[in-house]
Design an enzyme around this catalytic site. Structure first.
Site, PDB file in Angstrom:
ATOM      1  N   GLU A 275       0.843  -1.197   0.000  1.00  0.00           N
ATOM      2  CA  GLU A 275       0.000   0.000   0.000  1.00  0.00           C
ATOM      3  C   GLU A 275       0.875   1.242   0.000  1.00  0.00           C
ATOM      4  O   GLU A 275       1.572   1.527   0.986  1.00  0.00           O
ATOM      5  CB  GLU A 275      -0.930   0.025   1.212  1.00  0.00           C
ATOM      6  CG  GLU A 275      -1.810   1.268   1.248  1.00  0.00           C
ATOM      7  CD  GLU A 275      -2.691   1.366   2.482  1.00  0.00           C
ATOM      8  OE1 GLU A 275      -3.294   2.434   2.691  1.00  0.00           O
ATOM      9  OE2 GLU A 275      -2.757   0.373   3.216  1.00  0.00           O
ATOM     10  N   LYS A 407      -7.929 -15.207  16.429  1.00  0.00           N
ATOM     11  CA  LYS A 407      -8.159 -14.830  15.022  1.00  0.00           C
ATOM     12  C   LYS A 407      -9.613 -14.452  14.742  1.00  0.00           C
ATOM     13  O   LYS A 407     -10.110 -14.666  13.630  1.00  0.00           O
ATOM     14  CB  LYS A 407      -7.712 -15.945  14.080  1.00  0.00           C
ATOM     15  CG  LYS A 407      -6.232 -16.314  14.204  1.00  0.00           C
ATOM     16  CD  LYS A 407      -5.865 -17.448  13.266  1.00  0.00           C
ATOM     17  CE  LYS A 407      -4.377 -17.752  13.341  1.00  0.00           C
ATOM     18  NZ  LYS A 407      -3.997 -18.386  14.612  1.00  0.00           N
ATOM     19  N   ASP A 483       2.114 -14.127  12.829  1.00  0.00           N
ATOM     20  CA  ASP A 483       0.961 -14.746  12.170  1.00  0.00           C
ATOM     21  C   ASP A 483       0.066 -13.632  11.642  1.00  0.00           C
ATOM     22  O   ASP A 483      -0.549 -12.904  12.430  1.00  0.00           O
ATOM     23  CB  ASP A 483       0.199 -15.613  13.177  1.00  0.00           C
ATOM     24  CG  ASP A 483      -0.898 -16.441  12.517  1.00  0.00           C
ATOM     25  OD1 ASP A 483      -1.298 -16.104  11.394  1.00  0.00           O
ATOM     26  OD2 ASP A 483      -1.357 -17.422  13.135  1.00  0.00           O
ATOM     27  N   HIS A 581      -2.677  10.306  -1.362  1.00  0.00           N
ATOM     28  CA  HIS A 581      -2.857   8.990  -1.974  1.00  0.00           C
ATOM     29  C   HIS A 581      -2.769   9.072  -3.495  1.00  0.00           C
ATOM     30  O   HIS A 581      -2.328   8.118  -4.141  1.00  0.00           O
ATOM     31  CB  HIS A 581      -4.188   8.374  -1.534  1.00  0.00           C
ATOM     32  CG  HIS A 581      -4.093   7.626  -0.242  1.00  0.00           C
ATOM     33  ND1 HIS A 581      -3.935   6.267  -0.176  1.00  0.00           N
ATOM     34  CD2 HIS A 581      -4.115   8.061   1.047  1.00  0.00           C
ATOM     35  CE1 HIS A 581      -3.873   5.882   1.093  1.00  0.00           C
ATOM     36  NE2 HIS A 581      -3.985   6.963   1.853  1.00  0.00           N
TER      37      HIS A 581
END
Length: 597
Positions: A275, A407, A483, A581
């Site tokens: 990004e 998670k 993770d 951006h």
């Protein structure tokens, strides 16, 4: 002439990673029959074996019967007659024959052969017959399902100058065609006679296994993996712990934000992301923090959780176990059983919740420098086995009952915490807010209240009272081998901003109750991720004070989130978000031109 190729695999070492020795024998159909040692026997081999088997067991039965009779009549065993002498000689002869026929091969199998392969398929997979293709072309091109490669376009004169809006494609290094031996294995994988998942074990070479699996996948799917790198990666390092059935690896650029001044130390923060503007924005936040004297962090809690679910025949029995687990008098016994699973895992608390006749027990323990999921799971299993003695009617439904919660966004993690709970704060001077962040304190405070607090509440956010904590957490996690899926609960964050010193300066803080990180195990041992951990000074385990490196990494994550929040909120307050951006997160290249090229 038809040529059959038989590959007899001989393992020189049972450990994966050693080269595989293979004997390849070319047999001509017109060759004369090879003389075998068994041809010298007067009878067929199977009849000879049957005779000696029968002789062996017959004399054994005769001798045992004879000796039993001697024992019954008190006759000394060393006194033998002629029939017993003949039986003993027959026993020795048959034993020598059977030992020579079966025993030698068995001993060789113990010394030379590998251990049983849990992935091994049928025995017929070990012998692959490959017939010679009559077509005079390379083996790979002779297959109907091979992927056709476009020939390079010859240019007789210098190519015209291409517009800068068109991608300048780099020449791809062509993968050499597979050897004849590998070609046979590829065909077997495509045909399904060799499972793709067993290649590492069968070949003993992880790189070669990945290459063969990759080529087989391309032929089966008809899709090219040309842009996915294969070379330049240590496939041995991921075997059995990071990734199964690899066919390559992806490349993610790593940028550096900082230095970040945190608790009196400077950290260069590695961020792996695709990004645009993310690293630049975080870097601006680090600059504002540094010019204002740095940030400070406090570790509030450190404990990984696992919550099994068990079931009883009644809610009363479930409640009885709940009272037993939460009774302080039983804590010492339970912790002793739990702690024997690891020298680093130490039980901290057990909290229980009843749902009907089901009981959920949330164990929390310290895990040293490891993230600790496996560690806490082993301790929980020990306690469950121990509880079966006093609660034999307890039915263990699952070692994880989602009360952990792993998670998944969950209020229990937001309230109780999981992993490392950290709060990080900084005071940004007013002139830094205007000169570096291009906004003012009042605008930031108002935006934070209406966006991060009120807006998130209207949205029904769970732990999402922030601007983009997940962006920074994900980038740092990918760079340091964490993770990535645990970004979900690790990104729980509330960002607070307040005007202080009569409104001149800004106090900003982030509170993150469930940062789940480790500096040992999993992806942290890979070369790239290990280098990023080394950059932060937290590589591996801290031998002097176990757990210190993982806690330091959690503080760096929180400090990086603080910098990212500060910069993004400033961009929004100043109306610069879209402009930045457009500058950093949009390609200037003409994609349509590349697609048509």
């Amino acid at each position: 002439m038809e040529v059959g190729r038989r590959s007899a695999m001989e393992y020189s070492n049972t450990k994966v990673g050693k080269p595989l020795k293979m004997k390849v024998k070319f047999v001509d159909d017109n060759e004369k029959d090879v003389v075998k040692a068994s041809d010298a026997l007067p009878l067929p081999l199977y009849i000879t074996n049957a005779v000696f088997f029968a002789l062996f067991f017959s004399v054994v039965y005769f001798l045992l019967t004879s000796w039993r009779e001697k024992i019954r009549t008190n006759t000394p065993l060393h006194i033998i007659n002629l029939s017993e002498i003949v039986a003993i000689l027959a026993f020795v002869a048959s034993f020598i024959y059977l030992l020579g026929f079966f025993g030698i091969d068995f001993v060789q199998s113990l010394i030379l052969q590998p251990s049983n392969d849990i992935w091994a398929a049928d025995n017929d997979e070990e012998e692959i017959i490959i017939k010679e293709d009559a077509r005079k072309v390379p083996c790979g091109q002779a297959l109907d399902f091979s992927i056709t490669k476009m020939a390079p376009i010859a240019s007789p004169e210098p190519a015209p100058k291409v517009s800068p809006k068109v991608f300048e494609e780099k020449a791809m290094i062509e993968t050499p065609p597979p050897t004849e031996e590998d070609e046979g294995i590829i065909k077997a994988v495509v045909a399904g006679t060799i499972p793709s998942y067993s290649l590492e074990t069968k070949l003993g070479d992880c790189k070669r296994a990945a290459s063969i699996r990759r080529e087989a996948l391309q032929r089966v799917t008809g899709k090219s993996l040309e842009g996915l790198p294969l070379e330049g990666f240590d496939y041995e390092s991921i075997l059995g712990q990071c990734c199964e059935m690899p066919v390559g690896y992806i490349t993610i650029p790593v940028g550096i934000a900082g230095p970040l001044m945190l608790n009196g130390r400077e950290f260069s923060v590695p961020m792996a992301t695709t990004e645009g503007c993310l690293v630049a924005s975080t870097n601006r936040g680090c600059k504002a923090i540094n010019l204002s004297g740095g940030a400070s962090s406090v570790l509030l809690k450190d404990g990984m959780t696992r919550a099994p679910v068990v079931r009883f025949n009644s809610a009363k029995r479930a409640a009885e176990l709940k009272f037993f687990m939460e009774d302080p008098e039983n804590y010492e016994t339970i912790s002793m059983v739990f702690n024997k699973s690891s020298r680093f895992g130490r039980l901290q608390t057990v909290k229980c919740a009843v749902a009907g006749k089901n009981l959920y027990m949330r164990f929390t323990c310290s895990t040293g420098d490891a993230m600790g999921m496996n560690m806490v799971s082993k301790g929980v299993q020990n306690v469950l086995d121990f509880l079966q003695n006093d609660f034999p009617d307890m039915d263990v439904i699952g070692i994880s009952g989602n009360y952990c919660s792993d998670k998944k966004p969950a209020a229990v993690n937001w309230i109780e915490g999981r992993g490392k709970s950290v709060v990080c704060e900084a005071v940004i001077k007013g002139d830094i807010v205007s000169k570096v962040l291009k906004t003012n304190v009042a605008a930031l405070v108002e935006l934070n209240m209406l966006k991060n607090l009120t807006g998130s509440a209207i949205a029904g956010a769970l732990g999402g009272f922030n601007a983009h904590a997940s962006n920074i957490v994900s980038a740092v996690y990918l760079a340091t081998g964490q993770d990535p899926a645990q970004n979900i609960e690790s990104s729980h964050c509330i960002t607070m901003m307040e005007a202080i010193n009569d409104g001149k300066d800004l106090h900003v803080s982030v509170t993150m109750p469930s940062i789940e990180v480790g500096t040992v195990g999993g992806g942290t041992q890979l070369a790239s991720q290990s280098a990023c951990l080394n950059l932060l000074g937290v590589k591996g385990a801290n031998r002097e004070a176990p757990g210190t490196n993982a806690r330091q990494l959690a503080s760096v994550v929180a400090g990086s989130v603080l910098a990212g929040e500060l910069s993004l909120m400033s961009a929004i307050a100043a109306g610069q978000l879209v402009k930045s951006h457009m500058k950093y997160n949009r390609s200037n290249k003409d994609v349509t031109a590349v697609a048509s090229a």
